[in-house]
Design a protein around this motif. Structure first.
Motif, short mmCIF file in Angstrom:
data_model
loop_
_atom_site.label_atom_id
_atom_site.label_comp_id
_atom_site.label_asym_id
_atom_site.label_seq_id
_atom_site.Cartn_x
_atom_site.Cartn_y
_atom_site.Cartn_z
N ASN A 1 0.84 -1.19 0.00
CA ASN A 1 0.00 0.00 0.00
C ASN A 1 0.88 1.25 0.00
N TRP B 1 -14.23 -0.36 -5.62
CA TRP B 1 -14.34 1.05 -6.02
C TRP B 1 -15.63 1.69 -5.53
N TYR C 1 -9.30 1.40 -3.96
CA TYR C 1 -9.59 0.39 -4.97
C TYR C 1 -8.34 -0.49 -5.22
N ARG C 2 -7.19 0.15 -5.33
CA ARG C 2 -5.93 -0.59 -5.53
C ARG C 2 -5.71 -1.53 -4.34
N TRP C 3 -5.94 -1.01 -3.12
CA TRP C 3 -5.78 -1.82 -1.91
C TRP C 3 -6.74 -3.01 -1.93
N ARG D 1 -3.90 9.31 2.83
CA ARG D 1 -4.69 9.08 1.62
C ARG D 1 -4.04 7.94 0.84
N PHE D 2 -4.87 7.00 0.39
CA PHE D 2 -4.38 5.95 -0.50
C PHE D 2 -5.50 5.50 -1.40
N ASN D 3 -5.15 4.80 -2.46
CA ASN D 3 -6.12 4.33 -3.42
C ASN D 3 -6.80 3.08 -2.86
#
Length: 165
Positions: A95, A134, A118-120, A114-116
């Motif tokens: 992450n 998402w 959806y990617r996680w 803040r992180f994505n």
């Protein structure tokens, strides 16, 4: 550099060692923490979230690396990366988080990660994460679940303290 000298560096150093107590020494009493998984946590909830995360990662293959640390007396930011195995699925996660800090009295008063999400979700849950990671529904469900884990953790901590007395 004044009062905020290397607070961020020391915070992530402690995190890399899974030393929650040392991490939260840098948190102001009135701290507010926010991220996509937990939403907004204040004071003890924010401190207990780090206690819980450190506790659950001890003895696991968790590593954290902080970089691009910038700060002055009132604000700071960093990029940090966490590598670990997501316990529910056994899947590896990398992450990438962008953190922003505000300082007050030489401590962190505001911390936003803040992180994505959806990617996680795709990394931690595979195809299921790809399908729903998402959505606002997923975020709400995740918030509810991690807050439930946090309150269970807090209850256990409280019960342990009560038994000691």
């Amino acid at each position: 550099m004044g009062s905020s000298e290397n607070i961020i560096e020391k915070f992530y150093e402690a995190f890399a060692n899974l030393d929650a107590e040392r991490m939260i020494e840098w948190y102001h009493t009135d701290v507010t923490f926010e991220d996509p998984a937990f939403g907004i946590l204040k004071g003890d909830q924010a401190r207990n979230m780090w206690r819980m995360l450190c506790e659950t990662q001890k003895g696991q293959d968790f590593t954290v690396q902080a970089s691009n640390i910038e700060f002055n007396d009132t604000r700071g930011k960093a990029r940090w990366e966490a590598y670990y195995t997501f316990s529910k699925t056994g899947r590896r996660v990398h992450n990438i988080i962008h953190a922003e800090f505000e300082f007050k009295d030489g401590k962190i008063i505001n911390h936003v990660d803040r992180f994505n999400l959806y990617r996680w979700a795709k990394q931690s849950m595979g195809f299921k994460g790809f399908l729903v990671g998402w959505t606002a529904f997923f975020r709400k469900k995740l918030n509810k679940k991690v807050r439930h884990y946090l309150s269970e953790f807090e209850n256990e901590q409280h019960n342990e303290k009560t038994l000691v007395r």
